[in-house]
Structures are given as C-alpha cells and as structure tokens.
Enzyme design. Sequence first.
Site, PDB file in Angstrom:
ATOM      1  N   HIS A 139       0.833  -1.192   0.000  1.00 24.49           N
ATOM      2  CA  HIS A 139       0.000   0.000   0.000  1.00 24.49           C
ATOM      3  C   HIS A 139       0.877   1.255   0.000  1.00 24.49           C
ATOM      4  O   HIS A 139       2.094   1.178   0.170  1.00 24.49           O
ATOM      5  CB  HIS A 139      -0.932   0.025   1.220  1.00 24.49           C
ATOM      6  CG  HIS A 139      -2.114  -0.886   1.088  1.00 24.49           C
ATOM      7  ND1 HIS A 139      -2.082  -2.205   1.483  1.00 24.49           N
ATOM      8  CD2 HIS A 139      -3.353  -0.687   0.580  1.00 24.49           C
ATOM      9  CE1 HIS A 139      -3.248  -2.777   1.237  1.00 24.49           C
ATOM     10  NE2 HIS A 139      -4.035  -1.873   0.683  1.00 24.49           N
ATOM     11  N   LYS A 143      -0.462   4.943   4.563  1.00 20.73           N
ATOM     12  CA  LYS A 143      -1.437   4.040   5.186  1.00 20.73           C
ATOM     13  C   LYS A 143      -1.058   3.795   6.645  1.00 20.73           C
ATOM     14  O   LYS A 143       0.108   3.548   6.961  1.00 20.73           O
ATOM     15  CB  LYS A 143      -1.505   2.719   4.421  1.00 20.73           C
ATOM     16  CG  LYS A 143      -2.614   1.783   4.914  1.00 20.73           C
ATOM     17  CD  LYS A 143      -2.779   0.589   3.999  1.00 20.73           C
ATOM     18  CE  LYS A 143      -3.829  -0.392   4.497  1.00 20.73           C
ATOM     19  NZ  LYS A 143      -5.179   0.218   4.577  1.00 20.73           N
TER      20      LYS A 143
END
Length: 246
Positions: A139, A143
């Site tokens: 990600h 995040k």
Amino acid sequence: MRIILYGYTGRMGQMLVSLLAKHPEHEIAAYVAIDSNLENDRCYRSLADCSAEADVLIDFSNHASAKEITEWCVSHKMPAVICTTGHDADEKQMIRDASETIPVFLSANMSIGIAVLARIAREAVKMFPDADIEIVEKHHNQKLDVPSGTALLLADAIKEERSESEYVIGRHENGKRRKEEIGIHSLRLGSEVGTHEIYIHTGNECLTLSHEAQSRAVFADGALAAAEYLITCGPGLYNMNNMIAK
C-alpha cells in the site's frame, strides 16, 4: 435509489460523488461530514441535523463514526453500507447490534475482485492441504494500519479451510517456519493503491494468486453495488462474499 453519503468531503467520498454523476438512476439525498462547508441545503455536519428521506446510507468517513451511524440508522430503519475499517471491539459490537434491526454491509475491502480472490484462495488451499501459505500486501506510504484489513480478510478466508492455522505478522525471530503459519508481510511504497498476493507453495510448485487495485475508484464501484444489494435484504450483517454469492 436515494443515498445519504456520510464522509463526502474525503477522497473516497468524492470518488463516489463522481461515480454517481454517471448514474442518473441514483441520487444523493444528503451529504454529511463533520467538516462540511454547508454549501447547499443538502449538506449537514451531523446525522442529527439530517432530515432527508433516503433508501440507504453509505459511510466513507472514519471508524469512530460507528456509534453515530448505527444509532441513527437503527432509529430511522435505514440500511447502512459501512466502508470504513479499523473498528475497535466496541465499534464492531455496535455494528453487530445494529444488524439485528437493520441490514448492515461491512467489508474490510469494497473491491468485488478481492471478494473473488478470497473465494479462489479458499478453494486453492483445499487442493493443497500441506502447502506453505504467505500473503504479501503493498500500500501507499501514508497508510496507517499494518497489516491491511484486506490481508487479514484473506487470511480469515484461508482459515475457513485451515482452522488450525494462525497469523504470523512478519517474521521477527530466527527459527524454522511452522506448518500452521500464514505469514503476512506489509510493504509501504509511494502512492501504491493496493496489491495483495497469496503464495501457496508445496515445495515442488508454487501457485500465486494476486489482485491489484489500479484506482481507488474500484472501492466506490463496490460501495454502490453493495448499496444496491443491501436494499433488497432484511436485517442482518452482510459482506462482499454474501453479495457475490447471491
């Protein structure tokens, strides 16, 4: 379908607004966000101020809104699609309690592709009962949660076939790999939207299952599909697996 969009000022809320502009059969009855600029008479800073009539609420805000959303939706008999993650134990209980009265849709990932991946993974591990299984998720570097809720969703799907399995979040100690491990590894890189890979390794061959989200718009697509599905349901707690199995 008339929708109350909670969390409309965020990135995902705005993506859903853009998506709905392409679907004239649907309408946003109210926009709700704590940082709303009240730019028109359909914008509200809280559900307590909202008097709009609608068929469903879609939440793209923050897990901390669970109390307000569940209480309001129960009192108004309003189905709720909750697209946020990171709920603590109390918030999860609020959602479960609400689902006894109204239909509630909750998924760690709103991508239909991820739901298909989880289903394929369950079938694959059934065919390879002795294989080593590792999950790698990637990600963007902003995040907050590690591992991703989606990685845990996939591991839970695998555990449905391997009840003796347990998660190992990364590997921080020396030692041989235990047979019951499901390794979960997290990478945080630039602007990566989200990639999840499942490795099923027998020692003689490796089956790799992968899903790559190329745009966050995929989550808006899934939220709208979930809302269309949920308004046909009775009280209960639903997820993507229920929807794709219908």
